[in-house]
Write an enzyme that holds these catalytic residues in place. Sequence first.
Site, PDB file in Angstrom:
ATOM      1  N   ASP A  30       0.713  -1.083  -0.044  1.00  0.00           N
ATOM      2  CA  ASP A  30       0.082  -0.060  -0.088  1.00  0.00           C
ATOM      3  C   ASP A  30       0.697   1.232  -0.210  1.00  0.00           C
ATOM      4  OD1 ASP A  30      -2.239   1.649  -0.122  1.00  0.00           O
ATOM      5  OD2 ASP A  30      -3.254   0.851   1.697  1.00  0.00           O
TER       6      ASP A  30
HETATM    7  C1  BGC Z   1      -5.021   3.176  -0.062  1.00  0.00           C
HETATM    8  C2  BGC Z   1      -5.210   2.122  -1.048  1.00  0.00           C
HETATM    9  C3  BGC Z   1      -5.203   2.595  -2.395  1.00  0.00           C
HETATM   10  C4  BGC Z   1      -3.728   3.269  -2.456  1.00  0.00           C
HETATM   11  C5  BGC Z   1      -3.352   4.004  -3.869  1.00  0.00           C
HETATM   12  C6  BGC Z   1      -3.716   3.899  -0.126  1.00  0.00           C
HETATM   13  O1  BGC Z   1      -3.668   5.265   0.642  1.00  0.00           O
HETATM   14  O2  BGC Z   1      -4.994   2.547   1.348  1.00  0.00           O
HETATM   15  O3  BGC Z   1      -6.618   1.531  -1.002  1.00  0.00           O
HETATM   16  O4  BGC Z   1      -5.192   1.685  -3.302  1.00  0.00           O
HETATM   17  O5  BGC Z   1      -3.584   4.366  -1.558  1.00  0.00           O
HETATM   18  O6  BGC Z   1      -3.919   5.097  -4.158  1.00  0.00           O
END
Ligand code: BGC
Length: 716
Positions: free
Chosen positions: A271
């Site tokens: 993430d």
């Molecule tokens: C979120 C994810 C997301 C990623 C990319 C993160 O802050 O937890 O769900 O896919 O960002 O945008």
Amino acid sequence: MYKKFANRAKEIISEMTLKEKIGQLNQITVTPYMNDVEKLRNMIREGQVGSIILASTATAGNDQQGRIDIDMYNELQKIAVEESRMGIPMLYGRDVIHGHRVVYPLPLASASAFNDELVEKCYRNIAEEAAADGVRWTFSPMLDLCHDPRWGRIVEGPGEDPYVGAQMARACIRGFQGDNLTDKKSIVACAKHYLGYGFSEGGRDYFRTEISDITLQNYVLPAFRAAVDEGVATVMSSFNDINGIPVSGSKKYLTDILRSQLRFNGFVVSDWGAVQMLIHHGYAEDRKDCAKKAIEAGLDLDMCVRCYIENLEMLVNDGEVSIENIDTAVERILCVKLAMGLFDRPYGEKFDYDKEKHLKDARELAAESMVLLKNNGVLPLNKEANIALMGPFTHERRSLLGTWTLDGSESETPNFYEALKNALTNGKLFCTDTSRTYDNSSEISSRADIIILALGESHWTTGERHSVSDISLSKDQIELVNKMHATDKKVVGVFFCGRPMALEGVVENLDAVLYAWHSGSETANAACDILFGDTVPSGKTPVTFPRRSTHIPLYYNTTSSGQPVNGYYGQNPQWNYTDSMASPLYPFGYGLSYTKFEYKNLSADKELISLDSLKLGGKINVSVDVSNIGEYDGKEVVQLYIRDKVASIIRPIRELKGYKKVFLKLGETQTVHFELSYKDLGFYNENGEYLVEKGVFEIYVGENCLTKNIITVKVN
Ligand code: BGC
């Protein structure tokens, strides 16, 4: 599935320098380079970028994001393909969560439809639209089960049930990835957030989790097992720790469980920033330590924080990280790139799609997602009725789309006022002004036959970093409900929400309650379809609705306690708290229709089955007759639950093991069949071994998790 490309990947790797290999493990966002695009071009030219995320901030779900620009993506891709030494194309990803241009219901709302085929069809449309904009990879589906609706991200997941989680995982992945990943209308899916993120303590986003191995195996993992089984190409490692070990630095979770137990062979992306967060967790000393711990745990692609690109070369040269470790990660990423045909078709191609059809499907899914929670006979409404419409969501557009709407258009989203006006034939629509004082509400309501209140919560109270401590309706809305209840008119509440709200004291003052969710582009039209009876409601709650926030956590698939307060979910609610009734306001699987269904003749084809025969593929065939004895044609979600009465590890008092959404014409009876097999009757122990134990199993089939239709089967 992805392994079959391993030989080709290995050939490519054999020609790569260490630097180029590490470049494949690096994902960037272009935003920081917008003032120095040449720097970006050079990085790509030098093979330092494996993937680009099309998001400008770390919390893309609630921040304004940059627009899609396929020409720019192709221009950069051309550098990777034609000017870098290895010519390996970059993988472009974007958070295409529950829609792209056309927005579908939030995942939690879609789960309420209990209609896997329809969900799959809609996610196929989403893939097509995203692919037509050059997006080749999405960070979806989110498979975090959750017991705490205060958590803002409950809206992005399938709710509280592992079986629903698994079904949603399959439907979304089939939709995104299609039958063939090389199809120009397919995009790569990503099962996230692996693992346990939905258990954040107190519903506080990103917070710690304590999850026992039994809960992990039987509750948290099933949706991911299904995702892997369905061929998901990528998995996202989560921010959180489990029992003190951050998942993104954990070999146990990323390798032992994900690779060895679940047999995942795609690649793992972190993430956003999760690699670097190991420092904040207190698990790594510095960025170098983060890179070492994450790569050794089994995390392949570093999202946006450059820990890998800045440290792995040094770590390998110093003998602290093995080159095999790097090669494995590169191989996994190349296998996915090869499997999706990225080398043959590296560029985004614009193509046309049938937007009208997509809107039609979105409206169908939105209507099937909406849950009728209460109806004193006031619904469906007559299109000639004079209606007074008021409440904060009367003119609202943006919230209807829900959080994680990056490319949907607010201005093209009909609001509830417009949709109602459009739906009425001869009826008149009276409406208060847009302020939230409702000063003229009494006068407006006096002119109408019926009052509709557009209630709910803003999308700003849902999604990432947007948890709330109280899931009650806001005070001004409660006052409005009470004020309208005091008139002599019937009052219908339509709730536009992301999460289940605690509505004790509110629903009592409404004659009908339609839970419309944040259901995307067609929310308002679909709500009108239900209100006027053009569509008969069929959605069911995929999550328990507690009476009050203070009753959280409350979920149906709990285990039984030693004291006979067991039935706290339904049977003995007054024994839980001395100050309030603690049973759910609406249980899991609940939802009304305009018609009535009757269940009869629940039976199994055997009362006894041996464990050996189950192991060899033996089945228990369960059937039930469902009749539509009401006044409308309609769909019913027929639900099957089991309870393993005595086990070496106590099992939940009910576990969903199947559902079928059936359409019944009025007066029609259908026999609905279910099959229970070895895979349905067991559970995992803490080591991830699957067991079915001998003994009695209760089988329940009915309209929600509290159904009383029961038979038993013995496994001996
Ligand atoms: C979120 C994810 C997301 C990623 C990319 C993160 O802050 O937890 O769900 O896919 O960002 O945008």
